[in-house]
Design a protein around this motif. Structure first.
Motif, PDB file in Angstrom:
ATOM      1  N   SER A   1     -25.121   3.762 -19.149  1.00  0.00           N
ATOM      2  CA  SER A   1     -24.504   2.430 -19.257  1.00  0.00           C
ATOM      3  C   SER A   1     -23.672   2.076 -18.038  1.00  0.00           C
TER       4      SER A   1
ATOM      5  N   SER B   1      -6.726  -5.458  -7.048  1.00  0.00           N
ATOM      6  CA  SER B   1      -6.978  -5.710  -8.469  1.00  0.00           C
ATOM      7  C   SER B   1      -7.417  -4.433  -9.166  1.00  0.00           C
TER       8      SER B   1
ATOM      9  N   VAL C   1      -4.107  -2.332  -9.548  1.00  0.00           N
ATOM     10  CA  VAL C   1      -3.063  -2.926 -10.391  1.00  0.00           C
ATOM     11  C   VAL C   1      -3.537  -3.063 -11.827  1.00  0.00           C
ATOM     12  N   ARG C   2      -4.848  -3.303 -12.032  1.00  0.00           N
ATOM     13  CA  ARG C   2      -5.349  -3.451 -13.400  1.00  0.00           C
ATOM     14  C   ARG C   2      -5.074  -2.189 -14.214  1.00  0.00           C
TER      15      ARG C   2
ATOM     16  N   ALA D   1      -1.157  -1.501 -14.503  1.00  0.00           N
ATOM     17  CA  ALA D   1      -0.419  -2.406 -15.375  1.00  0.00           C
ATOM     18  C   ALA D   1      -0.844  -2.237 -16.819  1.00  0.00           C
TER      19      ALA D   1
ATOM     20  N   GLN E   1     -10.355   1.098 -20.335  1.00  0.00           N
ATOM     21  CA  GLN E   1      -9.925   0.991 -18.941  1.00  0.00           C
ATOM     22  C   GLN E   1     -10.671   1.977 -18.055  1.00  0.00           C
TER      23      GLN E   1
ATOM     24  N   PHE F   1     -13.679   3.019 -18.609  1.00  0.00           N
ATOM     25  CA  PHE F   1     -15.018   2.442 -18.501  1.00  0.00           C
ATOM     26  C   PHE F   1     -15.031   1.321 -17.466  1.00  0.00           C
ATOM     27  N   ILE F   2     -14.018   0.437 -17.516  1.00  0.00           N
ATOM     28  CA  ILE F   2     -13.989  -0.698 -16.598  1.00  0.00           C
ATOM     29  C   ILE F   2     -13.791  -0.217 -15.164  1.00  0.00           C
TER      30      ILE F   2
ATOM     31  N   ILE G   1     -17.096   1.196 -14.009  1.00  0.00           N
ATOM     32  CA  ILE G   1     -18.184   0.220 -13.868  1.00  0.00           C
ATOM     33  C   ILE G   1     -17.905  -0.708 -12.692  1.00  0.00           C
ATOM     34  N   LEU G   2     -16.636  -1.037 -12.444  1.00  0.00           N
ATOM     35  CA  LEU G   2     -16.339  -1.871 -11.277  1.00  0.00           C
ATOM     36  C   LEU G   2     -16.580  -1.105  -9.986  1.00  0.00           C
TER      37      LEU G   2
ATOM     38  N   THR H   1     -22.317  -4.488 -21.284  1.00  0.00           N
ATOM     39  CA  THR H   1     -21.837  -3.981 -19.999  1.00  0.00           C
ATOM     40  C   THR H   1     -21.272  -5.110 -19.142  1.00  0.00           C
TER      41      THR H   1
ATOM     42  N   PHE I   1     -17.962  -6.322 -20.374  1.00  0.00           N
ATOM     43  CA  PHE I   1     -16.806  -5.502 -20.029  1.00  0.00           C
ATOM     44  C   PHE I   1     -16.381  -5.726 -18.585  1.00  0.00           C
ATOM     45  N   ILE I   2     -17.353  -5.933 -17.693  1.00  0.00           N
ATOM     46  CA  ILE I   2     -16.995  -6.261 -16.311  1.00  0.00           C
ATOM     47  C   ILE I   2     -16.170  -7.541 -16.295  1.00  0.00           C
TER      48      ILE I   2
ATOM     49  N   ILE J   1     -14.453  -8.862 -18.746  1.00  0.00           N
ATOM     50  CA  ILE J   1     -13.147  -8.646 -19.364  1.00  0.00           C
ATOM     51  C   ILE J   1     -12.190  -8.035 -18.358  1.00  0.00           C
ATOM     52  N   GLY J   2     -12.691  -7.034 -17.615  1.00  0.00           N
ATOM     53  CA  GLY J   2     -11.832  -6.369 -16.639  1.00  0.00           C
ATOM     54  C   GLY J   2     -11.311  -7.334 -15.603  1.00  0.00           C
ATOM     55  N   VAL J   3     -12.197  -8.203 -15.113  1.00  0.00           N
ATOM     56  CA  VAL J   3     -11.790  -9.118 -14.050  1.00  0.00           C
ATOM     57  C   VAL J   3     -10.840 -10.178 -14.595  1.00  0.00           C
TER      58      VAL J   3
ATOM     59  N   GLU K   1      -8.901 -10.043 -17.325  1.00  0.00           N
ATOM     60  CA  GLU K   1      -7.654  -9.496 -17.831  1.00  0.00           C
ATOM     61  C   GLU K   1      -6.690  -9.184 -16.688  1.00  0.00           C
ATOM     62  N   ALA K   2      -7.245  -8.897 -15.512  1.00  0.00           N
ATOM     63  CA  ALA K   2      -6.396  -8.551 -14.376  1.00  0.00           C
ATOM     64  C   ALA K   2      -5.425  -9.680 -14.052  1.00  0.00           C
TER      65      ALA K   2
ATOM     66  N   LEU L   1      -2.419  -9.354 -16.006  1.00  0.00           N
ATOM     67  CA  LEU L   1      -1.635  -8.189 -15.587  1.00  0.00           C
ATOM     68  C   LEU L   1      -0.883  -8.463 -14.295  1.00  0.00           C
ATOM     69  N   TYR L   2      -1.424  -9.348 -13.447  1.00  0.00           N
ATOM     70  CA  TYR L   2      -0.648  -9.741 -12.265  1.00  0.00           C
ATOM     71  C   TYR L   2       0.646 -10.407 -12.714  1.00  0.00           C
TER      72      TYR L   2
ATOM     73  N   PHE M   1       2.201  -9.853 -15.435  1.00  0.00           N
ATOM     74  CA  PHE M   1       3.064  -8.784 -15.956  1.00  0.00           C
ATOM     75  C   PHE M   1       3.788  -8.067 -14.819  1.00  0.00           C
TER      76      PHE M   1
END
Lengths: 285, 76
Positions: A102, A212, A215-216, A219, A265, A267-268, A271-272, B49, B52-53, B55-57, B59-60, B63-64, B66
């Motif tokens: 995945s 990013s 920090v992701r 944070a 997190q 996983f992200i 994957i990123l 998949t 989730f990519i 979501i990650g982008v 959600e960041a 968080l900035y 925060f």
């Protein structure tokens, strides 16, 4: 019939107990600072080399624990692989398959085999580090038990993100050559003036990916741990036994949610990393 | 208003306003992803998949906000 009556009785008794708790006077108000948990004090003082302080602090110990857990798991699992997996082997195989199918398989188009080790390594490291952050370990002030995660520290996540950053450009330059790689950042059909502007914008976005990515993770872990700390310590703030009981129940739910966040997190992050490295390898024409 | 209270106000406002956009974005993103999974369950793995990519982008961004709030309270 009798059982329902008993359940009702228990319910009433519980509610009465909660009501009594609400009127009991609470303890003394304690001073409480959430972010004090995340301050790093040197545990073993070591001499610094120039501007680099080599003292061992909480974050370093957590990183060591993460590495040790990973190494021991990998050693045990590689020593005896059985055709019919044990429970432990099944869990590790599932995680390996997740990283392979995945994450790397779903995102990268070419060169999967050579980049799988790095991305799976990052995935397992972040995952284990996040999960260890949810186990109370005696490294807080005066050897009390406390929560801390190595990934709730910007320097650790920045180091991880720097690895991805360096490997992204290394992969791109090795495959396309320096000139080809930089030229591949913008479509070749664009007019020359626009090309330079797009190159600049792309270079800035590359740096912001680094920010990013680090920090992701930082944070998320910091926010999760401070919410946990606030829930645990809310009884001290409200000075009320009812609030304490209710909020402890709430903190269990938050804790379960944090386990979910820790896995997501990791996983992200993996994957990123795969998306960035894959993007450098297969640039759009 | 003295500087200390202005700092605290700014931190609260930055967290609240800064999480508005990502919240809307995450809602749209996940609802669309679930919609397409319901329509085409056979590609649910790929959609998840990509979700989730996204979501990650997304959600960041929250968080900035925060991190900015933390900087306002503890560093500035």
């Amino acid at each position: 019939m009798k059982r329902r009556l008993l359940v009702g009785l228990y319910l009433v008794a519980g509610l009465v107990a909660l009501a009594i708790l609400a009127f009991l006077p609470g303890g003394a108000r304690a001073q409480f600072d959430v972010l004090a948990e995340f301050e790093l004090h040197p545990i073993i003082k070591l001499p610094s080399i120039g501007p680099v302080d080599l003292s061992i602090n909480k974050a370093v110990i957590y990183l060591w624990i993460t590495t040790a857990v990973l190494a021991v798991c990998a050693f045990i699992i590689s020593r005896n692989i059985k055709p019919v997996p044990s429970r432990f082997q099944f869990v590790m195989e599932t995680l390996y398959e997740l990283a392979r199918r995945s994450i790397v398989g779903a995102v990268m188009k070419s060169d999967q085999a050579s980049w799988f080790p790095y991305i799976a390594g990052a995935f397992f490291f972040v995952l284990v580090s996040n999960l260890i952050g949810l186990v109370p370990l005696p490294f807080a002030e005066n050897h009390q038990f406390g929560f801390y995660a190595a990934t709730a520290n910007l320097y650790a996540t920045l180091a991880l993100a720097l690895c991805t950053f360096v490997f992204t450009h290394y992969a791109g330059i090795r495959k396309h050559g320096l000139v080809g790689y930089v030229n591949g950042w913008v479509p070749s059909s664009a007019p020359p003036v626009l090309r330079q502007l797009m190159l600049l914008i792309h270079a800035i976005s590359e740096v912001f990916r680094l920010v990013s990515l680090s920090v992701r993770l930082f944070a998320n872990m910091l926010a999760g741990h401070s919410i946990l700390a606030v829930f645990f310590a809310m009884a001290l703030i409200f000075q009320n036994y009812l609030a304490a009981v209710v909020l402890q129940a709430g903190s269990i739910i938050i804790y379960l949610f944090e386990i979910f966040i820790a896995c997501i997190q990791a996983f992200i992050f993996a994957i990123l990393s795969a998306v960035y490295i894959g993007g450098a390898l297969d640039q759009e024409e | 208003m003295d500087a200390e209270s202005a700092k605290l106000l700014a931190a609260g406002i930055s967290m609240g306003v800064g999480s508005l956009g990502p919240a809307i974005g995450l809602g749209m993103l996940i609802s669309k992803a679930l919609e397409s999974i319901a329509r085409q369950p056979e590609v649910s793995g790929e959609i998840r998949t990509d979700m989730f990519i996204g979501i990650g982008v997304t959600e960041a961004v929250a968080l900035y906000a925060f991190v900015i709030a933390l900087i306002l309270i503890f560093v500035a």
